[in-house]
Design a protein around this motif. Structure first.
Motif, mmCIF file in Angstrom:
data_model
loop_
_atom_site.group_PDB
_atom_site.id
_atom_site.type_symbol
_atom_site.label_atom_id
_atom_site.label_comp_id
_atom_site.label_asym_id
_atom_site.label_seq_id
_atom_site.Cartn_x
_atom_site.Cartn_y
_atom_site.Cartn_z
ATOM 1 N N TRP A 40 0.821 -1.215 0.000
ATOM 2 C CA TRP A 40 0.000 0.000 0.000
ATOM 3 C C TRP A 40 0.853 1.262 0.000
ATOM 4 N N PHE A 41 0.518 2.211 -0.856
ATOM 5 C CA PHE A 41 1.196 3.505 -0.929
ATOM 6 C C PHE A 41 0.642 4.428 0.157
ATOM 7 N N SER A 42 1.459 5.391 0.589
ATOM 8 C CA SER A 42 1.006 6.355 1.589
ATOM 9 C C SER A 42 -0.036 7.305 1.004
ATOM 10 N N LYS A 43 0.038 7.515 -0.298
ATOM 11 C CA LYS A 43 -0.888 8.402 -1.001
ATOM 12 C C LYS A 43 -1.106 7.814 -2.393
ATOM 13 N N PRO A 44 -2.363 7.712 -2.863
ATOM 14 C CA PRO A 44 -2.606 7.150 -4.198
ATOM 15 C C PRO A 44 -1.957 7.993 -5.299
ATOM 16 N N VAL A 45 -1.625 7.336 -6.396
ATOM 17 C CA VAL A 45 -1.084 8.010 -7.576
ATOM 18 C C VAL A 45 -2.211 8.055 -8.604
ATOM 19 N N THR A 46 -2.545 9.247 -9.067
ATOM 20 C CA THR A 46 -3.634 9.411 -10.025
ATOM 21 C C THR A 46 -3.073 9.416 -11.435
ATOM 22 N N VAL A 47 -3.629 8.533 -12.273
ATOM 23 C CA VAL A 47 -3.180 8.424 -13.660
ATOM 24 C C VAL A 47 -4.391 8.434 -14.589
ATOM 25 N N SER A 48 -4.138 8.815 -15.833
ATOM 26 C CA SER A 48 -5.150 8.822 -16.881
ATOM 27 C C SER A 48 -4.775 7.727 -17.868
ATOM 28 N N VAL A 49 -5.638 6.733 -18.050
ATOM 29 C CA VAL A 49 -5.280 5.579 -18.869
ATOM 30 C C VAL A 49 -6.299 5.311 -19.967
ATOM 31 N N GLY A 50 -5.855 4.557 -20.960
ATOM 32 C CA GLY A 50 -6.735 4.143 -22.045
ATOM 33 C C GLY A 50 -6.970 5.244 -23.065
ATOM 34 N N LEU A 51 -7.690 4.900 -24.107
ATOM 35 C CA LEU A 51 -7.981 5.849 -25.186
ATOM 36 C C LEU A 51 -8.865 6.995 -24.724
ATOM 37 N N THR A 52 -9.728 6.726 -23.753
ATOM 38 C CA THR A 52 -10.647 7.758 -23.271
ATOM 39 C C THR A 52 -10.093 8.560 -22.105
ATOM 40 N N GLY A 53 -8.910 8.196 -21.624
ATOM 41 C CA GLY A 53 -8.295 8.921 -20.517
ATOM 42 C C GLY A 53 -8.978 8.688 -19.187
ATOM 43 N N THR A 54 -9.430 7.471 -18.953
ATOM 44 C CA THR A 54 -10.083 7.118 -17.691
ATOM 45 C C THR A 54 -9.139 7.397 -16.522
ATOM 46 N N ILE A 55 -9.656 8.076 -15.518
ATOM 47 C CA ILE A 55 -8.857 8.399 -14.334
ATOM 48 C C ILE A 55 -8.860 7.200 -13.395
ATOM 49 N N ARG A 56 -7.659 6.791 -12.970
ATOM 50 C CA ARG A 56 -7.518 5.704 -11.986
ATOM 51 C C ARG A 56 -6.645 6.190 -10.846
ATOM 52 N N HIS A 57 -7.003 5.765 -9.662
ATOM 53 C CA HIS A 57 -6.229 6.092 -8.460
ATOM 54 C C HIS A 57 -5.522 4.810 -8.043
ATOM 55 N N ILE A 58 -4.212 4.768 -8.245
ATOM 56 C CA ILE A 58 -3.414 3.579 -7.936
ATOM 57 C C ILE A 58 -2.959 3.690 -6.486
ATOM 58 N N SER A 59 -3.461 2.769 -5.643
ATOM 59 C CA SER A 59 -3.233 2.845 -4.200
ATOM 60 C C SER A 59 -2.162 1.908 -3.681
ATOM 61 N N ASN A 60 -1.727 0.955 -4.499
ATOM 62 C CA ASN A 60 -0.738 -0.002 -4.009
ATOM 63 C C ASN A 60 0.106 -0.554 -5.152
ATOM 64 N N ALA A 61 1.163 -1.253 -4.773
ATOM 65 C CA ALA A 61 2.111 -1.791 -5.754
ATOM 66 C C ALA A 61 1.467 -2.837 -6.651
ATOM 67 N N GLN A 62 0.537 -3.609 -6.102
ATOM 68 C CA GLN A 62 -0.134 -4.626 -6.909
ATOM 69 C C GLN A 62 -0.931 -3.986 -8.048
ATOM 70 N N GLN A 63 -1.655 -2.916 -7.759
ATOM 71 C CA GLN A 63 -2.397 -2.207 -8.800
ATOM 72 C C GLN A 63 -1.441 -1.610 -9.827
ATOM 73 N N ALA A 64 -0.307 -1.086 -9.357
ATOM 74 C CA ALA A 64 0.683 -0.511 -10.265
ATOM 75 C C ALA A 64 1.246 -1.582 -11.201
ATOM 76 N N VAL A 65 1.555 -2.763 -10.665
ATOM 77 C CA VAL A 65 2.070 -3.859 -11.491
ATOM 78 C C VAL A 65 1.038 -4.248 -12.546
ATOM 79 N N GLU A 66 -0.229 -4.345 -12.145
ATOM 80 C CA GLU A 66 -1.281 -4.695 -13.099
ATOM 81 C C GLU A 66 -1.355 -3.682 -14.232
ATOM 82 N N LEU A 67 -1.253 -2.407 -13.898
ATOM 83 C CA LEU A 67 -1.298 -1.361 -14.918
ATOM 84 C C LEU A 67 -0.042 -1.377 -15.785
#
Length: 123
Positions: A47-74
């Motif tokens: 788990w991260f101390s603070k989520p990392v906000t990223v814009s992904v995909g063709l439509t720029g969907t906003i995702r809040h990545i809260s942990n290393a597992q989510q980051a690896v998946e992305l």
């Protein structure tokens, strides 16, 4: 560390008791009891101390990545700059954070660097 033969609800790993004077890297159940995670058999999500906000995909969907597992998946999915040095460093750091070899903050910073390089970081 005392052992207790009771099992957490739904089965699983035996509970272990520890005192609050030392840092616990176990999953907290309440003040004194934790489900013990055996290194190597169960990976932590990192788990991260603070989520990392990223814009992904063709439509720029906003995702809040809260942990290393989510980051690896992305990072292993459809990442813009897959194969870059920053991407590789972030992927390694996040995987190592999940296994407890590096801090989650180091993994978070590596992920932020890769996201910035790929122009997907929302600041």
């Amino acid at each position: 560390m005392e052992r207790d033969a009771r099992r957490p609800s739904g089965g699983g790993t035996p509970l272990s008791r520890h005192d609050d004077s030392r840092k616990c890297n176990l999953v907290p159940r309440h003040a004194f009891w934790c489900v013990q995670l055996t290194k190597g058999s169960t990976m932590d999500q990192g788990w991260f101390s603070k989520p990392v906000t990223v814009s992904v995909g063709l439509t720029g969907t906003i995702r809040h990545i809260s942990n290393a597992q989510q980051a690896v998946e992305l990072l292993t999915g459809q990442w813009r700059d897959a194969g870059s040095l920053q991407h590789g460093a972030a992927l390694r750091a996040c995987r190592r954070a999940m296994s407890g070899d590096v801090t989650t903050e180091a993994a978070r910073e590596a992920f932020v660097g890769a996201a910035r390089e790929a122009h997907v970081l929302v600041e």
